[in-house]
Write an enzyme that holds these catalytic residues in place. Structure first.
Site, short mmCIF file in Angstrom:
data_model
loop_
_atom_site.label_atom_id
_atom_site.label_comp_id
_atom_site.label_asym_id
_atom_site.label_seq_id
_atom_site.Cartn_x
_atom_site.Cartn_y
_atom_site.Cartn_z
CG ASN A 198 -2.18 4.18 -1.63
OD1 ASN A 198 -1.73 3.03 -1.61
ND2 ASN A 198 -2.77 4.73 -0.58
CB ILE A 209 7.21 5.82 -0.35
CG1 ILE A 209 6.02 6.15 0.54
CG2 ILE A 209 8.31 6.88 -0.19
CD1 ILE A 209 6.33 6.23 2.02
CG MET A 236 -1.99 1.04 1.23
SD MET A 236 -3.23 0.81 -0.05
CE MET A 236 -4.08 -0.64 0.57
CB CYS A 237 1.97 3.44 -2.73
SG CYS A 237 2.44 2.07 -3.82
NE ARG A 238 0.32 5.05 2.80
CZ ARG A 238 -0.92 4.96 3.32
NH1 ARG A 238 -1.18 5.54 4.48
NH2 ARG A 238 -1.85 4.30 2.68
#
Length: 261
Positions: free
Chosen positions: A116, A89, A1-3
């Site tokens: 995301n 990220i 799970m990206c930010r």
């Protein structure tokens, strides 16, 4: 799970967003607070920005190393200044390659895109249905294998077909994803931030589950005449949670418009 992180406002050094905040993207990479899957964002990172005096395509810097381990980022971010910045990220979906072709932001026609979320079992579910909706030109522009880049390709197809605004193209993209999700009985998470250098457009959206976290902050005393959109608050402030199933638009006047999908 990206930010995710998006900024539109007075020109600032990248360092003020990426490194200095107490809960910066660097901290979120190893100590996220609101991720619903995964523990770290260690599968690379990327940033994109627009030069305030040049009508050129946006600049990008990407890496497959963890953001905390990049030796160039500190000096770069203390040198580059911009009034429109996107960064993310990465926490890669299991099975996805760690290479630069899968690294965001993606860029086309001056538009930066970060995502995301995930299309569950993407290769077995919506990979072909999305590709079937693309013209050959957009189809051939896909370099990587991620669901994120395919969502961006669908966005570009729809935007070009109807000469749509960023908001309308994103709205139409999410509606089509919802139709496909319902037809194929698949879960989708699609938090997105898009920019063309003069505006930010973001979504907090999901089908079949809860969308990932997303917040906005307007005209903070430390960032006057600006809007920040982020997966997690970067510091203590008047952060507002974005409503689920909504699109958030920020124009050159830094006013926020929220529309339900």
């Amino acid at each position: 799970m990206c930010r995710l992180l998006g900024y539109l406002g007075l020109p600032i050094l990248l360092d003020r967003l990426l490194c200095q905040p107490e809960h910066s993207l660097i901290v979120q990479s190893y100590q996220p607070r609101e991720m619903t899957s995964g523990l770290l964002n260690a599968d690379g990172f990327g940033l994109g920005w627009y030069h305030p005096q040049r009508e050129t395509d946006p600049f990008t810097y990407k890496s497959t190393v963890p953001i905390w381990n990049d030796i160039n980022l500190s000096s770069l971010s203390r040198y580059v200044e911009s009034g429109c910045i996107l960064s993310y990220i990465r926490s890669a979906t299991v099975g996805q390659a760690l290479d630069l072709s899968n690294c965001q932001p993606f860029v086309r026609d001056r538009v930066l895109f970060i995502h995301n979320g995930a299309i569950k079992n993407f290769r077995q579910t919506l990979y072909k249905p999305i590709r079937d909706r693309l013209s050959d030109r957009i189809y051939q522009s896909i370099d990587g294998t991620t669901d994120s880049e395919h969502i961006f390709a669908l966005f570009n197809e729809l935007k070009n077909q109807g000469n749509l605004s960023l908001e309308n193209a994103l709205h139409k993209t999410l509606n089509i994803l919802a139709e496909l999700a319902n037809k194929h009985q698949v879960e989708i998470g699609a938090n997105v931030i898009i920019s063309d250098g003069s505006k930010l457009v973001a979504s907090r959206f999901a089908c079949g589950n809860q969308p990932p976290s997303l917040y906005w902050l307007q005209n903070d005393p430390t960032f006057p005449k600006s809007v920040i959109i982020a997966s997690e608050p970067l510091f203590i402030g008047n952060w507002q949670p974005c409503s689920a199933q909504s699109i958030i638009s920020v124009g050159e006047d830094f006013e926020i418009n929220i529309k339900t999908i």
